[in-house]
Design a protein around this motif. Structure first.
Motif, PDB file in Angstrom:
ATOM      1  N   ALA A 262       4.988   0.736   5.635  1.00  0.00           N
ATOM      2  CA  ALA A 262       6.077   1.679   5.899  1.00  0.00           C
ATOM      3  C   ALA A 262       7.249   1.328   4.979  1.00  0.00           C
ATOM      4  O   ALA A 262       7.178   0.382   4.190  1.00  0.00           O
ATOM      5  N   HIS A 263       8.347   2.073   5.089  1.00  0.00           N
ATOM      6  CA  HIS A 263       9.473   1.780   4.189  1.00  0.00           C
ATOM      7  C   HIS A 263      10.816   1.893   4.891  1.00  0.00           C
ATOM      8  O   HIS A 263      10.987   2.664   5.845  1.00  0.00           O
TER       9      HIS A 263
ATOM     10  N   ARG B 233      20.441  -4.919   3.432  1.00  0.00           N
ATOM     11  CA  ARG B 233      20.927  -4.988   4.815  1.00  0.00           C
ATOM     12  C   ARG B 233      19.882  -4.474   5.798  1.00  0.00           C
ATOM     13  O   ARG B 233      19.717  -5.007   6.898  1.00  0.00           O
ATOM     14  N   SER B 234      19.144  -3.428   5.398  1.00  0.00           N
ATOM     15  CA  SER B 234      18.106  -2.908   6.287  1.00  0.00           C
ATOM     16  C   SER B 234      16.985  -3.934   6.450  1.00  0.00           C
ATOM     17  O   SER B 234      16.387  -4.044   7.529  1.00  0.00           O
ATOM     18  N   PHE B 235      16.704  -4.691   5.400  1.00  0.00           N
ATOM     19  CA  PHE B 235      15.731  -5.782   5.505  1.00  0.00           C
ATOM     20  C   PHE B 235      16.210  -6.827   6.518  1.00  0.00           C
ATOM     21  O   PHE B 235      15.427  -7.352   7.309  1.00  0.00           O
ATOM     22  N   ASP B 236      17.508  -7.110   6.487  1.00  0.00           N
ATOM     23  CA  ASP B 236      18.061  -8.112   7.410  1.00  0.00           C
ATOM     24  C   ASP B 236      17.918  -7.668   8.868  1.00  0.00           C
ATOM     25  O   ASP B 236      17.582  -8.477   9.743  1.00  0.00           O
ATOM     26  N   VAL B 237      18.187  -6.380   9.130  1.00  0.00           N
ATOM     27  CA  VAL B 237      18.050  -5.877  10.497  1.00  0.00           C
ATOM     28  C   VAL B 237      16.592  -5.932  10.931  1.00  0.00           C
ATOM     29  O   VAL B 237      16.272  -6.346  12.054  1.00  0.00           O
TER      30      VAL B 237
ATOM     31  N   THR C  76      -6.880  -9.670  18.128  1.00  0.00           N
ATOM     32  CA  THR C  76      -7.881 -10.633  17.665  1.00  0.00           C
ATOM     33  C   THR C  76      -7.743 -10.864  16.163  1.00  0.00           C
ATOM     34  O   THR C  76      -7.594 -11.997  15.709  1.00  0.00           O
ATOM     35  N   LYS C  77      -7.806  -9.791  15.402  1.00  0.00           N
ATOM     36  CA  LYS C  77      -7.640  -9.891  13.959  1.00  0.00           C
ATOM     37  C   LYS C  77      -6.157  -9.735  13.625  1.00  0.00           C
ATOM     38  O   LYS C  77      -5.457  -8.906  14.214  1.00  0.00           O
ATOM     39  N   PRO C  78      -5.604 -10.549  12.700  1.00  0.00           N
ATOM     40  CA  PRO C  78      -4.175 -10.479  12.379  1.00  0.00           C
ATOM     41  C   PRO C  78      -3.725  -9.076  11.943  1.00  0.00           C
ATOM     42  O   PRO C  78      -4.484  -8.330  11.331  1.00  0.00           O
ATOM     43  N   ILE C  79      -2.493  -8.770  12.273  1.00  0.00           N
ATOM     44  CA  ILE C  79      -1.879  -7.493  11.875  1.00  0.00           C
ATOM     45  C   ILE C  79      -0.601  -7.800  11.102  1.00  0.00           C
ATOM     46  O   ILE C  79       0.179  -8.679  11.486  1.00  0.00           O
ATOM     47  N   ARG C  80      -0.385  -7.068  10.018  1.00  0.00           N
ATOM     48  CA  ARG C  80       0.855  -7.189   9.241  1.00  0.00           C
ATOM     49  C   ARG C  80       1.535  -5.825   9.150  1.00  0.00           C
ATOM     50  O   ARG C  80       0.888  -4.829   8.789  1.00  0.00           O
ATOM     51  N   LEU C  81       2.804  -5.782   9.450  1.00  0.00           N
ATOM     52  CA  LEU C  81       3.601  -4.601   9.136  1.00  0.00           C
ATOM     53  C   LEU C  81       4.374  -4.926   7.867  1.00  0.00           C
ATOM     54  O   LEU C  81       5.198  -5.839   7.843  1.00  0.00           O
ATOM     55  N   ILE C  82       4.094  -4.190   6.823  1.00  0.00           N
ATOM     56  CA  ILE C  82       4.676  -4.426   5.502  1.00  0.00           C
ATOM     57  C   ILE C  82       5.665  -3.309   5.208  1.00  0.00           C
ATOM     58  O   ILE C  82       5.293  -2.126   5.175  1.00  0.00           O
ATOM     59  N   ALA C  83       6.931  -3.664   5.023  1.00  0.00           N
ATOM     60  CA  ALA C  83       7.974  -2.668   4.779  1.00  0.00           C
ATOM     61  C   ALA C  83       8.509  -2.811   3.360  1.00  0.00           C
ATOM     62  O   ALA C  83       8.899  -3.910   2.943  1.00  0.00           O
ATOM     63  N   GLY C  84       8.525  -1.714   2.632  1.00  0.00           N
ATOM     64  CA  GLY C  84       9.021  -1.718   1.261  1.00  0.00           C
ATOM     65  C   GLY C  84      10.425  -1.162   1.152  1.00  0.00           C
ATOM     66  O   GLY C  84      10.942  -0.532   2.078  1.00  0.00           O
ATOM     67  N   GLY C  85      11.029  -1.372  -0.016  1.00  0.00           N
ATOM     68  CA  GLY C  85      12.396  -0.921  -0.235  1.00  0.00           C
ATOM     69  C   GLY C  85      12.561   0.095  -1.345  1.00  0.00           C
ATOM     70  O   GLY C  85      13.692   0.425  -1.709  1.00  0.00           O
TER      71      GLY C  85
ATOM     72  N   THR D 226       8.505 -12.757   6.464  1.00  0.00           N
ATOM     73  CA  THR D 226       8.743 -13.233   5.098  1.00  0.00           C
ATOM     74  C   THR D 226       9.364 -12.113   4.280  1.00  0.00           C
ATOM     75  O   THR D 226       8.862 -10.982   4.280  1.00  0.00           O
ATOM     76  N   ASN D 227      10.468 -12.443   3.607  1.00  0.00           N
ATOM     77  CA  ASN D 227      11.132 -11.508   2.708  1.00  0.00           C
ATOM     78  C   ASN D 227      10.705 -11.845   1.282  1.00  0.00           C
ATOM     79  O   ASN D 227      10.932 -12.950   0.807  1.00  0.00           O
ATOM     80  N   PHE D 228      10.084 -10.893   0.616  1.00  0.00           N
ATOM     81  CA  PHE D 228       9.575 -11.114  -0.727  1.00  0.00           C
ATOM     82  C   PHE D 228      10.618 -10.687  -1.760  1.00  0.00           C
ATOM     83  O   PHE D 228      10.513  -9.648  -2.412  1.00  0.00           O
ATOM     84  N   ASP D 229      11.660 -11.524  -1.851  1.00  0.00           N
ATOM     85  CA  ASP D 229      12.706 -11.391  -2.872  1.00  0.00           C
ATOM     86  C   ASP D 229      13.403 -10.037  -2.851  1.00  0.00           C
ATOM     87  O   ASP D 229      13.882  -9.555  -3.885  1.00  0.00           O
ATOM     88  N   GLY D 230      13.445  -9.415  -1.671  1.00  0.00           N
ATOM     89  CA  GLY D 230      14.152  -8.146  -1.540  1.00  0.00           C
ATOM     90  C   GLY D 230      13.343  -6.929  -1.928  1.00  0.00           C
ATOM     91  O   GLY D 230      13.817  -5.797  -1.786  1.00  0.00           O
ATOM     92  N   TYR D 231      12.121  -7.129  -2.424  1.00  0.00           N
ATOM     93  CA  TYR D 231      11.260  -6.002  -2.783  1.00  0.00           C
ATOM     94  C   TYR D 231      10.544  -5.444  -1.560  1.00  0.00           C
ATOM     95  O   TYR D 231      10.449  -4.237  -1.371  1.00  0.00           O
ATOM     96  N   ALA D 232      10.009  -6.348  -0.761  1.00  0.00           N
ATOM     97  CA  ALA D 232       9.289  -5.963   0.456  1.00  0.00           C
ATOM     98  C   ALA D 232       9.477  -7.075   1.478  1.00  0.00           C
ATOM     99  O   ALA D 232       9.899  -8.194   1.146  1.00  0.00           O
ATOM    100  N   ILE D 233       9.170  -6.766   2.721  1.00  0.00           N
ATOM    101  CA  ILE D 233       9.285  -7.736   3.803  1.00  0.00           C
ATOM    102  C   ILE D 233       8.150  -7.472   4.775  1.00  0.00           C
ATOM    103  O   ILE D 233       7.750  -6.316   4.956  1.00  0.00           O
TER     104      ILE D 233
END
Length: 454
Positions: free
Chosen positions: A85-86, A46-50, A139-148, A63-70
């Motif tokens: 972050a998590h 649910r936190s991934f959904d929010v 300029t250079k891409p940024i990704r925020l990667i959140a784990g569960g 992109t949601n990686f099968d509920g492991y990370a997003i």
């Protein structure tokens, strides 16, 4: 310097509303509710959904990686700048002054499970990305990667980086400012004993904490004698021929044992000269010889001080002693100059002498990035641009996702010695600190995204 404050003020209300939406989800690992796409249970899902709803509203690709990370990205192009972050949190135990899953504000301080670790900092970084994107400053891409699964197994990041390349540079907003360029290695072990025992010992906590409370029950023939020994006991009850003792300490995280009072130490201090007529005597002798009154591992032969990272630490976390399990669990945080293999070698040498078994409960590799790293130099500049002071580097005993990065460190989001009560009741963070962290993240991500020589 770029003026990000006006944009932060513009989005402050939306930021706090989004943070409330995340805080109200008790995203604690619950494998009883796991299913396909929700490997850590429905609440973390649910936190991934929010998170996805908020990030898509901002115009990010998600992109949601099968509920492991997003992840939320400004672009899928490579190379990229990463923020790790998590969204999972620890359980909300203890005596809270308010509902831990309903964010409260008192005297401009935010309270709730996750406001500091790590939903508040995560969202501050996401809003920093949004502000930069809206102003066309990326300029250079940024990704925020959140784990569960940061609070548990870390398999979330293992899963993510099997499917994605490492960032060129990255940081985790899951610690302190100015810059955490070192995180001590972690080794938690179970030392297991064998044999018959009529004694029962039960600890209230097991992993990651100094032992807060321990209950000991054992047979006696002389109550008056036991009372003489049990000077620091909080409770003593007697029934026929067995005595029950309870010792209470002062709970802190096991990475800083010197800040608390270990209930196990209180018991073994009282009974160090008492003779237990069964296998428990061996545990008592082991504890007194190698663990009692030693927060740095000197008795185990693993104490070491590194010029950059400071000292090792050692903490007995729990003793469980009953018919099925007879063990003491120990937490060791080690620095450069010491290796996990060296510590295990010492422990196995001791275990061979007294016939106990050593099992690894948890281990995390040591993190250290040299201060002259281009990443650190850019973050130093970002911090100085906002705070008008030099950014010092330091080492912590905690564990963040920075450890999974080939080139990454911890950067914020708390300031100074302020106690956010991470993992404790009444977790909190001053609102101004979180907004100031957002400003620093704006500046840091701008510099990392736009400087080709980083």
């Amino acid at each position: 310097m770029r003026n990000f404050k006006k944009y932060i003020e513009k989005y402050e209300t939306a930021f706090l509303n989004d943070l409330q939406s995340l805080i109200e989800i008790p995203s604690v690992r619950d494998l009883s509710t796991k299913e396909i796409g929700k490997p850590f249970g429905i609440e973390i899902a649910r936190s991934f959904d929010v998170f996805e709803t908020v990030a898509k509203r901002m115009g990010f690709e998600v992109t949601n990686f099968d509920g492991y990370a997003i992840h939320a990205v400004t672009s899928e192009d490579l190379p990229y700048i990463g923020v790790l972050a998590h969204l999972d949190v620890v359980e909300a135990e203890g005596n809270w002054n308010s509902n831990p899953f309903m964010m409260q504000t008192k005297d401009d301080v935010l309270y709730g499970r996750g406001v500091s670790d790590d939903k508040g900092p995560l969202l501050a970084a996401l809003y920093a990305m949004y502000i930069l994107k809206e102003q066309g400053l990326i300029t250079k891409p940024i990704r925020l990667i959140a784990g569960g699964a940061e609070e548990t197994t870390w398999e979330c990041m293992e899963y993510y980086f099997k499917k994605n390349p490492q960032p060129e540079w990255g940081f985790s907003p899951d610690g302190n400012f100015p810059i955490v360029n070192g995180e001590k290695g972690i080794l938690q072990v179970s030392c297991q004993f064998q044999g018959f025992s009529s004694i029962k010992v039960k600890s209230k906590k097991r992993l990651d904490y100094v032992c807060e409370e321990v209950e000991i029950e054992f047979p006696i023939h002389d109550l008056a004698k036991v009372k003489e020994y049990a000077k620091q006991a909080n409770s003593l009850t007697y029934n026929i021929d067995r005595v029950n003792l309870i010792y209470r300490g002062d709970i802190v995280l096991s990475r800083n044992p010197q800040r608390g009072v270990n209930a196990l130490n209180l018991f073994f201090e009282d009974f160090k000269d008492y003779s237990f007529n069964d296998e428990f005597q061996k545990l008592k002798e082991f504890y007194i010889t190698y663990l009692l009154d030693d927060n740095v591992g000197r008795k185990l032969g693993i104490a070491y001080v590194d010029e950059d990272m400071g000292s090792t630490s050692m903490c007995p976390m729990s003793v469980t002693w009953n018919e099925e399990v007879k063990e003491v669990c120990i937490d060791v945080r080690y620095v450069k100059g010491v290796t996990m293999e060296t510590i295990l070698e010492k422990l196995h040498h001791i275990s061979n002498d007294i016939n106990i078994k050593i099992d690894i409960i948890k281990e995390r590799r040591l993190l250290y990035v040299e201060e002259d790293s281009p990443l650190i130099q850019s973050l130093k500049q970002a911090y100085k641009n906002v705070m008008d002071e030099e950014a010092e580097v330091h080492t912590k005993g905690g564990a963040s996702y920075a450890r999974v990065l080939d080139r990454g460190i911890v950067f914020g989001a708390t300031f100074g010695d302020y106690n956010t009560r991470v993992h404790m009741a009444n977790e909190n963070i001053p609102k101004k600190d979180l907004l100031l962290a957002m400003e620093i993240y704006c500046e840091a991500l701008y510099l990392l995204s736009n400087q080709n020589d980083v």
